[in-house]
Design an enzyme around this catalytic site. Structure first.
Site: not given
Ligand SMILES: Cc1cc2nc3c(=O)[nH]c(=O)nc-3n(C[C@H](O)[C@H](O)[C@H](O)COP(=O)(O)OP(=O)(O)OC[C@H]3O[C@@H](n4cnc5c(N)ncnc54)[C@H](O)[C@@H]3O)c2cc1C
Length: 287
Positions: A49, A164, A17, A211, A107, A175
């Site tokens: 991103y 999802k 990455e 960190q 998200r 994660q």
């Molecule tokens: C592999 C990886 C790469 C990442 N890369 C980046 C990056 O490049 N840039 C960045 O800004 N961040 C990044 N993140 C961090 C990520 O954006 C955050 O962890 C964020 O808080 C959640 O994103 P998500 O896409 O998992 O969200 P979601 O899948 O939307 O989940 C977020 C929360 O909402 C809940 N939820 C999901 N769907 C629903 C629903 N329909 N109704 C109610 N609750 C729901 C979930 O249980 C969870 O608690 C990364 C994380 C990981 C694990």
């Protein structure tokens, strides 16, 4: 190339990455690190991103360099919560115009001070639906073996993960975690819940203990006793800590491959030396 093929292929998959710079002044050093990691010829490379400003353009630029100059398949991250639907469409157009075929749909973290009513996106599945409708991309998503920190329960977290995946997410990247049993347990729980897409295990080689303590506090990732002992013993000796961190990550990866996890993603944090050492440690295993 679409990543699903690579992740599900016959060979163990190892990816690295990079994260884009926050300022234009830092672009050259990130580009140099990207090129050095790309020279290792990993299975693919992801580019994170950061929403807003020039950072989102850098994701496209770096992913484009990987694809068009260095010959490595890129996975471009894209987060939505701080963006409008129009901005997301523009980002997808830019990615498509560069021939990029893989997106990790996220998200992102909720912007401070914003109310839910002000947002055009609330969850990653909404972005995934949009990318699927846009067409042409292999779509990945994030998952959390120790649950997302905002989740009420781990059962709910898996329920939402299923939604999802049903929205069009073709693979998941985890994660980071420091105890493989946490991942094996998670795999069991998601398969029970009917989630059968491939899971790429995210591994962080720890070279900076301060960190990692901060990240773990925020993300809720557990630090096993065995790992704490290493950080306690070598944390203030940078070279020793780097060697121990790489060895720990290598051991985790070997155990994952041995237990049927075909794809491992290393959070290499723009550090070509760390990526190279890990790949070297796995040379015969990756053949
Ligand atoms: C592999 C990886 C790469 C990442 N890369 C980046 C990056 O490049 N840039 C960045 O800004 N961040 C990044 N993140 C961090 C990520 O954006 C955050 O962890 C964020 O808080 C959640 O994103 P998500 O896409 O998992 O969200 P979601 O899948 O939307 O989940 C977020 C929360 O909402 C809940 N939820 C999901 N769907 C629903 C629903 N329909 N109704 C109610 N609750 C729901 C979930 O249980 C969870 O608690 C990364 C994380 C990981 C694990």
């Amino acid at each position: 190339m679409k990543l699903l093929k690579v992740i599900q292929g016959q060979h163990p998959c190892l990816s690295f990455e990079v994260f884009p710079p926050k300022t234009s002044a830092a672009f050259d050093s990130v580009q140099a690190a990207t090129e050095a990691i790309a020279r290792l010829n990993p299975s693919y490379m992801s580019v994170t991103y950061g929403a807003g400003g020039g950072t989102s353009d850098y994701t496209v630029r770096i992913a484009s360099d990987l694809q068009n100059r260095f010959g490595v398949t890129p996975l471009a991250h894209l987060s939505c919560v701080s963006s409008s639907k129009v901005q997301v469409m523009q980002q997808l157009e830019s990615l498509r115009s560069q021939g990029i075929e893989n997106v990790l749909a996220l998200r992102g973290d909720l912007p401070a001070g914003m109310k839910a009513d002000d947002l055009e996106y609330h969850y990653a599945y909404e972005l995934i639906e949009q990318i699927r409708a846009f067409g042409g991309f292999c779509i990945g998503g994030a998952c959390y073996p120790e649950s997302h920190p905002e989740s009420e329960t781990c059962v709910k977290d898996v329920e939402y993960l299923k939604r999802k995946v049903d929205s069009g997410c073709e693979f998941l990247t985890t994660q980071m975690f420091f105890d493989n049993n946490i991942l094996y347990n998670f795999m069991y729980r998601i398969r029970e819940a009917g989630i059968f897409v491939p899971v790429v295990a995210g591994i962080m080689p720890v070279t900076n203990p301060k960190q990692i303590r901060r990240i773990c506090q925020i993300s809720g990732t557990a630090l096993p006793q065995r790992f704490r002992r290493i950080v306690d013993r070598y944390g203030d000796k940078p070279d020793a800590m780097k060697q121990a961190g790489i060895a720990y990550a290598t051991e985790q990866i070997i155990d994952l491959y041995a237990n049927g996890i075909n794809a491992v993603h290393v959070y290499s944090m723009n550090k070509p030396d760390v990526a190279e050492k890990i790949q070297e440690n796995l040379r015969s295993i990756l053949m």
